[in-house]
Design a protein around this motif. Structure first.
Motif, mmCIF file in Angstrom:
data_model
loop_
_atom_site.group_PDB
_atom_site.id
_atom_site.type_symbol
_atom_site.label_atom_id
_atom_site.label_comp_id
_atom_site.label_asym_id
_atom_site.label_seq_id
_atom_site.Cartn_x
_atom_site.Cartn_y
_atom_site.Cartn_z
ATOM 1 N N GLY A 1 0.630 -1.148 0.151
ATOM 2 C CA GLY A 1 0.070 -0.082 -0.072
ATOM 3 C C GLY A 1 0.723 1.239 -0.063
ATOM 4 O O GLY A 1 0.411 2.284 -0.253
ATOM 5 N N SER A 2 2.037 0.987 0.268
ATOM 6 C CA SER A 2 2.910 2.479 0.178
ATOM 7 C C SER A 2 3.661 2.497 -1.118
ATOM 8 O O SER A 2 4.522 3.482 -1.349
ATOM 9 C CB SER A 2 4.088 2.195 1.363
ATOM 10 N N SER B 1 6.434 4.122 4.777
ATOM 11 C CA SER B 1 6.061 2.886 5.635
ATOM 12 C C SER B 1 5.351 3.372 6.615
ATOM 13 O O SER B 1 5.342 4.222 7.679
ATOM 14 C CB SER B 1 7.356 2.455 6.088
ATOM 15 N N LYS B 2 4.022 2.952 6.580
ATOM 16 C CA LYS B 2 2.861 3.352 7.486
ATOM 17 C C LYS B 2 3.387 2.792 9.067
ATOM 18 O O LYS B 2 3.465 3.735 10.053
ATOM 19 C CB LYS B 2 1.621 2.556 7.246
ATOM 20 N N GLY C 1 6.373 1.816 9.774
ATOM 21 C CA GLY C 1 7.807 2.291 9.801
ATOM 22 C C GLY C 1 8.617 1.161 10.216
ATOM 23 O O GLY C 1 9.680 1.334 10.691
ATOM 24 N N GLY D 1 -2.263 0.939 5.169
ATOM 25 C CA GLY D 1 -1.693 1.043 3.998
ATOM 26 C C GLY D 1 -2.481 1.140 2.590
ATOM 27 O O GLY D 1 -2.316 1.863 1.589
ATOM 28 N N VAL E 1 -0.609 -10.587 6.498
ATOM 29 C CA VAL E 1 0.545 -10.206 6.337
ATOM 30 C C VAL E 1 1.469 -9.789 7.434
ATOM 31 O O VAL E 1 2.647 -10.079 7.361
ATOM 32 C CB VAL E 1 0.392 -8.730 5.721
ATOM 33 N N LYS F 1 4.978 -10.880 8.331
ATOM 34 C CA LYS F 1 6.496 -9.762 8.634
ATOM 35 C C LYS F 1 6.912 -10.356 9.901
ATOM 36 O O LYS F 1 8.468 -10.103 10.142
ATOM 37 C CB LYS F 1 5.746 -8.468 8.960
#
Ligand code: PA5
Length: 410
Positions: free
Chosen positions: A66-67, A123-124, A126, A184, A396, A400
């Motif tokens: 989304g970024s 980056s939402k 970060g 995002g 997701v 991560k």
């Protein structure tokens, strides 16, 4: 502005319940339909763009999912298809690095001049390992070139949390915030999409005007005037008839990356294990991208004769470009494309494949803003129809977390 024909696609009698679903979406307190009124961000973005005009030859976006997908779509839809290759262009070249393949990184370095490059790190959270790693890499390079980070980096991230906040605060690197209640994949109309867009000369006011027009429809309790609700109702009704995949097929080169943007939105929002009551449901609509006419020669055989498990959403642009004649023929490319699109629709219908055609007059900022809002708000409704949370992404996050766990052992 945007129209489509409901035909016999069914809406599963959901039209009586529009108020109920609207309330359900609102109760999630998501900001995707309100951020388009955020005057401060809009004015900050514009001032920044004005301040740096003419200073950079290249802009590199570091971000993923989304970024990245929104700005890729904006660039492709609203700029020249070969903007970066245009010799006379005064607009900085925009490169979006949404992968960590070392080939992508090193080969980008062959075409940029560090001294004239601005890196926008998006980056939402970060904390996304891919984006943070890219930042470390380019930051080290910038240091080697003795560049002032304040002049060569901008962050778009969470207002408080994450890896980028500290350098933003301590080194006074310019930064923009992604509102906490905007995920995002719903963030294209925040600074995430607006800042890079403004830097390459896209009119963000018009983009937001289009989004607001569609937002009015999203909030309209009259089924006939609420395109997002109609779209979601068709998708849901067809899902229940076994059409578990949605093919988005724009007949416009400039919209091919719109289909990429939507693929993430639909996949991550609706693909869920648990419903709102914690029951395992494993629902989801599989998004598929296609491009007219190109993919008539790659996918259409399957679509017409393979499993009847797909809903087809075609996108038609009435005025694609000035009429381009085919020499010695009583035909233009514009006409040929339309003829082929009509033939695809007829063939699909003949084969009993549910399809709808979404029409826009032309590809411009207003229509693109409206399209983003249409698909975002339809997705929000779909989440409620499926009784799932369309705004989280535990699948997701899990991957991560597993990546971070492995990294912490190194
Ligand atoms: O929609 C989402 O939330 C994700 O796909 C994110 O956009 C993606 O994982 C990148 O995350 P972030 O912006 O936090 O770096």
């Amino acid at each position: 502005m945007i129209q489509f024909d409901l035909k016999n696609l069914g809406t599963d009698n959901l039209n009586g319940d529009i108020d109920k679903y609207l309330k359900a979406v609102k109760s999630r307190e998501q900001g995707f339909y309100e951020i388009i009124d955020d005057k401060k961000t809009i004015s900050d973005v514009k001032s920044f763009a004005k301040k740096v005009r003419g200073k950079y030859s290249d802009i590199v976006v570091l971000g993923i999912g989304g970024s990245a997908l929104g700005i890729i779509c904006l660039q492709q839809s609203l700029k020249h298809l070969f903007e970066n290759e245009l010799k006379k262009s005064k607009i900085p070249k925009l490169h979006v690095l949404d992968n960590i393949d070392p080939n992508l990184i090193t080969e980008l370095e062959d075409v940029i001049d560090y001294k004239k490059t601005l890196f926008i790190v998006i980056s939402k959270s970060g904390c996304t390992p891919e984006t943070v790693a890219q930042y470390f890499y380019f930051r080290a390079k910038a240091n080697t070139h003795k560049l002032d980070p304040k002049k060569h980096f901008v962050f778009i991230t969470d207002p408080k949390e994450g890896f980028l906040r500290q350098p933003a605060n301590e080194e006074k690197i310019p930064s923009f915030a992604i509102p906490e209640n905007v995920g995002g994949r719903f963030s294209v109309l925040t600074a995430v999409g607006l800042l890079p867009a403004a830097l390459i000369g896209i009119n963000i006011d018009k983009l937001l005007t289009g989004a607001r027009v569609m937002r009015d429809q999203f909030l309209n309790k009259n089924f006939k005037k609420n395109l997002p609700f109609q779209l979601a109702s068709i998708q849901y009704a067809q899902y229940k008839k076994g059409k578990t995949m949605n093919v988005l097929m724009p007949y416009a080169q400039k919209l091919s990356r719109f289909a990429d943007w939507y693929r993430q939105l639909l996949a991550e929002s609706i693909g869920k294990k648990f419903d709102n009551n914690g029951k395992v449901v494993n629902v989801g609509i599989t998004p598929i991208n296609a491009l007219g006419v190109t993919d008539q020669h790659s996918q259409l055989q399957l679509y017409n004769e393979g499993p009847n498990d797909k809903l087809f959403i075609l996108m038609e642009v009435e005025k694609l470009a000035p009429e381009l004649k085919i020499p010695n023929q009583k035909l233009s490319f514009n006409k040929l494309l339309k003829i082929e699109q009509a033939a695809t629709t007829q063939a699909l219908t003949k084969n009993n494949r549910p399809n709808l055609t979404m029409k826009i007059y032309t590809i411009n900022e207003e229509n693109l803003g409206a399209l983003f809002m249409l698909f975002e708000s339809a997705t929000a409704f779909l989440g409620e129809f499926f009784n799932i949370n369309a705004f989280d992404q535990p699948g997701v996050e899990l991957s991560k977390e597993l990546t971070k766990k492995t990294l912490s052992r190194l």
